[in-house]
Write an enzyme that holds these catalytic residues in place. Structure first.
Site, PDB file in Angstrom:
ATOM      1  CB  SER A 218     -89.184 -34.409  -5.248  1.00 23.18           C
ATOM      2  OG  SER A 218     -88.267 -33.500  -5.447  1.00 23.18           O
TER       3      SER A 218
ATOM      4  CG  HIS B  23     -81.196 -29.418  -0.333  1.00 26.85           C
ATOM      5  ND1 HIS B  23     -81.698 -30.763   0.015  1.00 26.85           N
ATOM      6  CD2 HIS B  23     -81.279 -29.159  -1.433  1.00 26.85           C
ATOM      7  CE1 HIS B  23     -82.168 -31.386  -1.364  1.00 26.85           C
ATOM      8  NE2 HIS B  23     -81.764 -29.985  -2.454  1.00 26.85           N
TER       9      HIS B  23
ATOM     10  CB  SER C 291     -91.704 -34.003  -1.347  1.00 23.24           C
ATOM     11  OG  SER C 291     -91.211 -35.191  -2.259  1.00 23.24           O
ATOM     12  CB  ALA C 292     -90.415 -28.887   0.059  1.00 25.99           C
TER      13      ALA C 292
END
Length: 275
Positions: free
Chosen positions: A57, A146, A108-109
Site C-alpha cells: 500500500s 478490491h 492506503s484506504a
C-alpha cells in the site's frame, strides 16, 4: 539475477504480472520467484525487507525506508477508490461514532478515510471478510477495497462514502494513490530501473493481450463473475499503472503531505525510481 517478487491474490495484480510470470515477456536480466500474500501481510513483511520486489500500500511507504517506489505497477483510482458500506445509510457524523472494519492499519484506504473523516473506532480484518461482517451486524460499517467496491449491493450492503471521490475533489483531480510496487534500495538504482521497465513491459503486454491476461487473472476472482472482474481490472490497470508519470508522483507526495500535517504518519522521505 534471481529475485523474489511479492504480489497479492488479486485479479489486477495478476493481470499486471501475466506477461512476466508466464514467460511471455522474457528478461535477460531477471529470474523471478513470486510470492503471493494478502496486501496487509505484504505491508508488514516489507517493514523488515524480506522480498526484493513487493506490492505494498502507498501508506506503507511511511514505514519501509529500505525500499524504492517503482514507477510502474501502481494501483491508482481515477476519481474512484475504496468505499465505506453499511446495512443502511448513515451521515458522516453518525459514521464517526461507528465501529468500522478496515482491511489493515497500513492500507492506503485506512489512511485516506482518516484524512476524510478524522480518527475513528475500527477493527482490523481480512478485506474479504468485511462485507459479511457488515451484513450480519458484527460491525457498524466496513471500509472495502478490491472488487468488493463493485459487489457491495450483491452482498446486501449500501454505499455510504466513496473515499476516491473525496480525494478527487480535494486534490483537483489527482489520481487516488492506493497500491504500488517497491524494490529494495540496496540493489542499486540501475537494477531498480531495469526491473521497473521489465514490469512496465509486462503490463503493456497484458493490455495488448487483454482477453488472455484477464483469463489468467480469473484464477484470483474469488468466485466473482468475469464481467465484474473485467470492470475491476479496467479500473485499476490504467495509464497511471503503466507509468505513474507526474500525476502519480504528485498524488503520492500529496497524500503524505496531508498525512504529516495531521500527524498520521512519521516524518520521512520517500524514494522513487528515476524516470
Amino acid at each position: 539475477m534471481e529475485i523474489s517478487v511479492g504480489h497479492t491474490p488479486d485479479s489486477d495484480d495478476a493481470f499486471m504480472f501475466y506477461g512476466m510470470f508466464t514467460g511471455k515477456v522474457p528478461s535477460p536480466d531477471f529470474k523471478v520467484n513470486h510470492v503471493i500474500e494478502d496486501i496487509e501481510k505484504l505491508n508488514r513483511k516489507a517493514t523488515d525487507p524480506e522480498l526484493d520486489v513487493t506490492a505494498v500500500s502507498v501508506h506503507a511507504c511511511a514505514y519501509i525506508p529500505g525500499y524504492t517506489i517503482l514507477r510502474s505497477g501502481g494501483s491508482f483510482g481515477i476519481g474512484y477508490g475504496p468505499i465505506v458500506t453499511a446495512r443502511e445509510q448513515k451521515s458522516i457524523d453518525e459514521l464517526k461514532k461507528c465501529k468500522i472494519a478496515i482491511p489493515g492499519k497500513m492500507t492506503s484506504a485506512f489512511l485516506l478515510l482518516q484524512l476524510m473523516i478524522g480518527k475513528f473506532d475500527f477493527v482490523e480484518m481480512n478485506f474479504s471478510e468485511i462485507p459479511e461482517a457488515v451484513r450480519t451486524g458484527k460491525v457498524d460499517a466496513g471500509l472495502v477495497i478490491h472488487e468488493t467496491q463493485l459487489s457491495y449491493a450483491q452482498e446486501g450492503n449500501v454505499k455510504i462514502l466513496d473515499v476516491g471521490e473525496w480525494w478527487d475533489k480535494t486534490t483537483d483531480g489527482l489520481p487516488v494513490p492506493l497500491g504500488i510496487n517497491v524494490m529494495r534500495t540496496d540493489l542499486g538504482m540501475d537494477t531498480i530501473v531495469k526491473f521497473d521497465k521489465y514490469l512496465q513491459s509486462s503490463i503493456e503486454f497484458g493490455l495488448k493481450n487483454f482477453d488472455d491476461a484477464l483469463e489468467y487473472a480469473m484464477q484470483y476472482a474469488r468466485g466473482k463473475k468475469r464481467d465484474l472482474i473485467e470492470k475491476f481490472v479496467k479500473m485499476y490497470v490504467n495509464q497511471v499503472t503503466v507509468n505513474m508519470g507526474d500525476p502519480g508522483e504528485k498524488s503520492i507526495r500529496k497524500l503524505f503531505e496531508m498525512a504529516k500535517e495531521k500527524k498520521l504518519v512519521p516524518d520521512f522521505q520517500i524514494s522513487i525510481a528515476t524516470k
